[in-house]
Scaffold this active site. Structure first.
Site, short mmCIF file in Angstrom:
data_model
loop_
_atom_site.label_atom_id
_atom_site.label_comp_id
_atom_site.label_asym_id
_atom_site.label_seq_id
_atom_site.Cartn_x
_atom_site.Cartn_y
_atom_site.Cartn_z
N ASN A 42 0.84 -1.20 0.00
CA ASN A 42 0.00 0.00 0.00
C ASN A 42 0.88 1.24 0.00
O ASN A 42 1.97 1.27 0.59
CB ASN A 42 -1.01 0.00 1.15
CG ASN A 42 -0.41 -0.19 2.52
OD1 ASN A 42 0.64 -0.80 2.67
ND2 ASN A 42 -1.07 0.34 3.54
N ILE A 43 0.39 2.25 -0.70
CA ILE A 43 1.12 3.51 -0.86
C ILE A 43 0.13 4.63 -0.54
O ILE A 43 -0.80 4.89 -1.31
CB ILE A 43 1.66 3.66 -2.30
CG1 ILE A 43 2.53 2.46 -2.68
CG2 ILE A 43 2.45 4.97 -2.43
CD1 ILE A 43 2.88 2.38 -4.16
N GLU A 44 0.32 5.24 0.63
CA GLU A 44 -0.64 6.26 1.08
C GLU A 44 -0.24 7.64 0.60
O GLU A 44 0.82 7.83 0.00
CB GLU A 44 -0.76 6.18 2.60
CG GLU A 44 -1.29 4.82 3.03
CD GLU A 44 -1.58 4.70 4.51
OE1 GLU A 44 -1.12 5.55 5.30
OE2 GLU A 44 -2.28 3.74 4.87
N GLU A 55 -2.92 -4.69 -3.22
CA GLU A 55 -3.41 -5.57 -4.29
C GLU A 55 -3.41 -4.85 -5.63
O GLU A 55 -3.02 -5.42 -6.66
CB GLU A 55 -4.84 -6.04 -3.99
CG GLU A 55 -4.98 -6.85 -2.72
CD GLU A 55 -5.28 -5.99 -1.49
OE1 GLU A 55 -4.71 -4.88 -1.37
OE2 GLU A 55 -6.08 -6.42 -0.66
N1 THU Z 1 -5.26 -1.57 2.39
C1 THU Z 1 -4.68 -2.36 1.43
O1 THU Z 1 -3.55 -2.10 0.99
N2 THU Z 1 -5.39 -3.42 0.98
C2 THU Z 1 -6.63 -3.76 1.42
O2 THU Z 1 -7.28 -4.60 0.83
C3 THU Z 1 -7.18 -3.11 2.60
C4 THU Z 1 -6.58 -1.80 2.94
C5 THU Z 1 -4.51 -0.41 2.87
C6 THU Z 1 -5.06 0.91 2.41
C7 THU Z 1 -4.54 1.85 3.49
O3 THU Z 1 -3.24 2.26 3.14
C8 THU Z 1 -4.46 0.96 4.73
O4 THU Z 1 -4.52 -0.37 4.28
C9 THU Z 1 -5.56 1.21 5.74
O5 THU Z 1 -6.81 1.15 5.15
#
Ligand code: THU
Length: 142
Positions: A42-44, A55
């Site tokens: 994940n990349i915020e 994903e």
């Molecule tokens: N997140 C994912 O990367 N995949 C998911 O299926 C659920 C949520 C991440 C998004 C965000 O950066 C963090 O988890 C919290 O929601």
């Protein structure tokens, strides 16, 4: 590639998570029909909305490299650190996967005790919307 090996690849990818806002780190490993693995984290973002889930990072990397056929994805997530918590894919990721993955595409959720929960895409996203299919349907049921 065993399910366990795919989960291990997801765990490695999770180390690259950029999650300074949620402090929730996610990793994914996507297996192609040809046996290649594309990983993602994940990349915020400061403005939140552009945040990309692990994903979709893996999926977009793969598709942008010419891949179109996939077997399975492993996902692991949890608060930053080594502890994993149950992390099923969000709705947006389910729809993104459905664009390229068959109904029996496997979703492997790695858990902290080393066990893996396995789902099929069709079970996590029933009544999938696909534009090509919807165009063919003369009369819907809704
Ligand atoms: N997140 C994912 O990367 N995949 C998911 O299926 C659920 C949520 C991440 C998004 C965000 O950066 C963090 O988890 C919290 O929601």
């Amino acid at each position: 590639m065993t399910d366990q090996e795919l989960v291990e690849r997801a765990k490695l990818a999770r180390k690259m998570a950029y999650s300074p806002y949620s402090h929730f780190a996610v990793g994914a490993a996507l297996l192609t029909r040809g046996g290649k693995v594309y990983t993602g984290c994940n990349i915020e973002n400061s403005t939140f909305t552009p945040t990309n889930c692990a994903e979709r990072t893996a999926l977009f990397k793969a598709v942008s490299e010419g891949e179109r056929e996939f077997e399975a994805v492993a996902v692991v997530g949890g608060p930053e650190g080594d502890t994993l918590t149950y992390t099923p894919p969000c709705g947006v990721c389910r729809q993104a996967l459905a664009e390229f993955c068959p109904p029996d595409f496997r979703i492997l959720l790695g858990q902290n005790d080393g066990s893996i929960r396995v789902f099929r895409l069709i079970d996590l996203l029933p009544e999938i919307f696909l534009l090509e299919e919807a165009r063919k349907t003369e009369q819907g049921s809704c």
